[in-house]
Design an enzyme around this catalytic site. Structure first.
Site, mmCIF file in Angstrom:
data_model
loop_
_atom_site.group_PDB
_atom_site.id
_atom_site.type_symbol
_atom_site.label_atom_id
_atom_site.label_comp_id
_atom_site.label_asym_id
_atom_site.label_seq_id
_atom_site.Cartn_x
_atom_site.Cartn_y
_atom_site.Cartn_z
ATOM 1 N N HIS A 35 1.014 -0.942 0.043
ATOM 2 C CA HIS A 35 0.200 -0.200 0.260
ATOM 3 C C HIS A 35 0.999 1.155 -0.320
ATOM 4 C CE1 HIS A 35 0.916 0.046 4.227
ATOM 5 N NE2 HIS A 35 1.028 1.059 4.211
HETATM 6 C C1 UD1 Z 1 -1.973 4.979 6.699
HETATM 7 C C2 UD1 Z 1 -0.842 5.756 7.274
HETATM 8 C C3 UD1 Z 1 0.480 4.740 7.025
HETATM 9 C C4 UD1 Z 1 -0.371 3.550 6.973
HETATM 10 C C5 UD1 Z 1 -1.527 3.124 6.635
HETATM 11 C C6 UD1 Z 1 -1.771 1.696 7.167
HETATM 12 C C7 UD1 Z 1 -0.348 8.026 7.118
HETATM 13 C C8 UD1 Z 1 -0.034 9.290 6.535
HETATM 14 N N1 UD1 Z 1 -0.238 7.070 5.848
HETATM 15 O O1 UD1 Z 1 -2.369 5.276 5.251
HETATM 16 O O2 UD1 Z 1 1.593 4.834 8.046
HETATM 17 O O3 UD1 Z 1 0.975 2.328 7.427
HETATM 18 O O4 UD1 Z 1 -2.284 3.774 6.981
HETATM 19 O O5 UD1 Z 1 -3.598 1.587 6.500
HETATM 20 O O6 UD1 Z 1 -0.916 8.634 7.727
HETATM 21 N N2 UD1 Z 1 -9.260 4.935 2.488
HETATM 22 C C9 UD1 Z 1 -10.667 4.373 2.568
HETATM 23 N N3 UD1 Z 1 -11.316 3.587 4.015
HETATM 24 C C10 UD1 Z 1 -10.472 3.841 4.974
HETATM 25 C C11 UD1 Z 1 -9.243 4.850 5.263
HETATM 26 C C12 UD1 Z 1 -8.708 4.952 3.727
HETATM 27 O O7 UD1 Z 1 -11.570 4.126 1.930
HETATM 28 O O8 UD1 Z 1 -10.997 3.154 6.544
HETATM 29 C C13 UD1 Z 1 -8.728 5.118 1.309
HETATM 30 C C14 UD1 Z 1 -9.031 6.469 1.161
HETATM 31 O O9 UD1 Z 1 -9.375 6.094 -0.396
HETATM 32 C C15 UD1 Z 1 -7.961 7.055 1.321
HETATM 33 C C16 UD1 Z 1 -7.119 6.136 1.024
HETATM 34 O O10 UD1 Z 1 -7.263 4.531 1.321
HETATM 35 O O11 UD1 Z 1 -7.909 8.365 0.095
HETATM 36 C C17 UD1 Z 1 -6.155 6.030 1.964
HETATM 37 O O12 UD1 Z 1 -5.863 6.444 2.601
HETATM 38 P P1 UD1 Z 1 -4.987 7.377 4.283
HETATM 39 O O13 UD1 Z 1 -5.610 7.199 5.750
HETATM 40 O O14 UD1 Z 1 -5.063 8.454 3.873
HETATM 41 O O15 UD1 Z 1 -3.786 6.964 4.162
HETATM 42 P P2 UD1 Z 1 -2.977 5.535 4.042
HETATM 43 O O16 UD1 Z 1 -2.533 5.000 2.619
HETATM 44 O O17 UD1 Z 1 -4.420 4.296 3.889
#
Ligand code: UD1
Length: 379
Positions: free
Chosen positions: A219
């Site tokens: 990811h």
């Molecule tokens: C975040 C953390 C990363 C961790 C990861 C684990 C930061 C900078 N990064 O990255 O260190 O390893 O979480 O999962 O905080 N989304 C959903 N549902 C959710 C959450 C996210 O669909 O419940 C999707 C959304 O489209 C979002 C994307 O995932 O834009 C990324 O989520 P985000 O929390 O921004 O960062 P991660 O890449 O998950």
């Protein structure tokens, strides 16, 4: 002797890797000989049932006292939104300290608000450094540590990192790894891989994993955001899955990236099986029995080391070097040749089992409660 006034600790979580870290900390604070009043705040960074609620349920984390409900956004928007929504909560709850874990956007956003209000910050999992400022988590780590008053570390390398950044040694305590507290606490309740596989795949597919399987997670922006890099990685992994079926619980951001890059066709009819993000006990079961794990996660490098399962890390560096020097981890980056060569080595030799690092013994959270108590109640 006069009764001690309960000190108020506000614990912060935001994203999936925070949940397994906070569970033992809350338990230890509540069972401590020190009289703490513990509250939990969830920023809402991760909000899907598969990314949040299943962890709260399986790990028996109390429902948050406050949910900021921020959801997704760019780094700036997400961080700013957490800060805006967190400030009035700080004013209302007036905690004596806040406790943040790990390195996600929620960690730095809440630490910054608290410290500017004169409320000291405790950082659990302090001092880890990949040396790669291109990773958003590395920025979050460096800045959170600069803002923290009490820095609790998981491995010895952290002390040197913090010292080099000018952080006074008397703020730093080596306590061990709370993620491994959770792993050891839950190991006997892990869901069997057969059960997970059956619920995620059709019968025909599930049958083909009978001779063992590998587990894959992916990811990191560096691996999934650029369609060229992602395609090269997926082609390599599909090729490897012909030797060993690979189960791939897909993070929502990776699902989006595969879709946007139009790469779903690469995976059709392959033995690289996409399954939904897994709840904690299911993932633990899948990790425990895997022949090997391929990942770009931070936490999984540590969990596989604790389980003695060979781990191939699809990154150029790690902030958790003890998983390589003592554990079962090998860093290979994203080059197809290196991935394939490490994979073959493990398939032939069984890979390195490694050993469990110091203080990854299931008692890190108890040590944390003791350190915090002594610090908060010192005269
Ligand atoms: C975040 C953390 C990363 C961790 C990861 C684990 C930061 C900078 N990064 O990255 O260190 O390893 O979480 O999962 O905080 N989304 C959903 N549902 C959710 C959450 C996210 O669909 O419940 C999707 C959304 O489209 C979002 C994307 O995932 O834009 C990324 O989520 P985000 O929390 O921004 O960062 P991660 O890449 O998950």
């Amino acid at each position: 002797m006069s009764k001690l006034i309960e000190k108020k600790i506000l614990c912060i979580v935001g994203a999936r890797p925070n949940f397994m870290k906070i569970a033992p900390v809350i338990r230890a604070l509540n069972n401590s000989r020190h009289p703490f009043s513990v509250r939990l705040l969830h920023t809402g960074q991760h909000y899907d049932a598969a990314m949040k609620q299943s962890f709260f349920d399986q790990l028996h984390i109390p429902e948050p006292d406050v949910d900021l409900g921020v959801g997704s956004g760019s780094h700036a928007v997400q961080t700013a939104e957490i800060m805006k929504r967190f400030e009035p909560v700080m004013d209302e709850l007036q905690p004596d300290t806040i406790l943040v874990v790990g390195d996600v956007n929620s960690t730095i956003a809440c630490a910054l608000v608290a410290v500017k209000k004169g409320v000291p910050v405790i950082h659990v999992e302090a001092g880890l450094r990949s040396g790669d400022r291109g990773m958003p988590e590395e920025i979050n780590r460096v800045l959170t540590d600069q803002l923290s008053e009490l820095l609790l570390t998981t491995e010895r390398s952290a002390e040197g990192n913090l010292q080099r950044e000018g952080i006074s040694a008397d703020k730093v305590y080596f306590v061990g790894n709370v993620m491994i507290d959770t792993l050891l606490y839950n190991l006997s309740s892990a869901v069997s891989p057969a059960e997970t596989i059956q619920s995620c795949l059709n019968v025909e597919q599930a049958g083909s994993t009978g001779a063992g399987y590998g587990l894959l997670t992916l990811h990191r922006p560096a691996n999934v955001d650029d369609p060229v890099v992602l395609e090269r990685l997926l082609r390599t992994l599909v090729e490897l899955s012909e030797q060993l079926p690979l189960l791939f619980p897909v993070h929502p951001r990776t699902t989006q990236c595969i879709e946007n890059a139009g790469l779903n066709h690469l995976l059709a009819n392959s033995q690289l099986y996409l399954i939904p993000p897994q709840a904690y006990l299911n993932m633990l079961g899948l990790m425990k029995d895997a022949r090997l794990v391929l990942t770009d996660s931070g936490g999984i490098q540590e969990e596989t080391t604790a389980l003695g399962v060979p781990c191939i890390t699809l990154r150029e560096n790690t902030e958790r070097p003890i998983t390589v020097s003592e554990g079962s981890n090998t860093i290979v980056g994203s080059s197809p040749e290196k991935i394939k060569s490490c994979f073959s080595d493990i398939m032939q030799s069984g890979g390195k089992a490694g050993r469990t690092p110091e203080y990854w013994d299931g008692k890190a959270a108890e040590r944390i409660a003791e350190v915090i108590g002594n610090w908060l109640y010192k005269t």
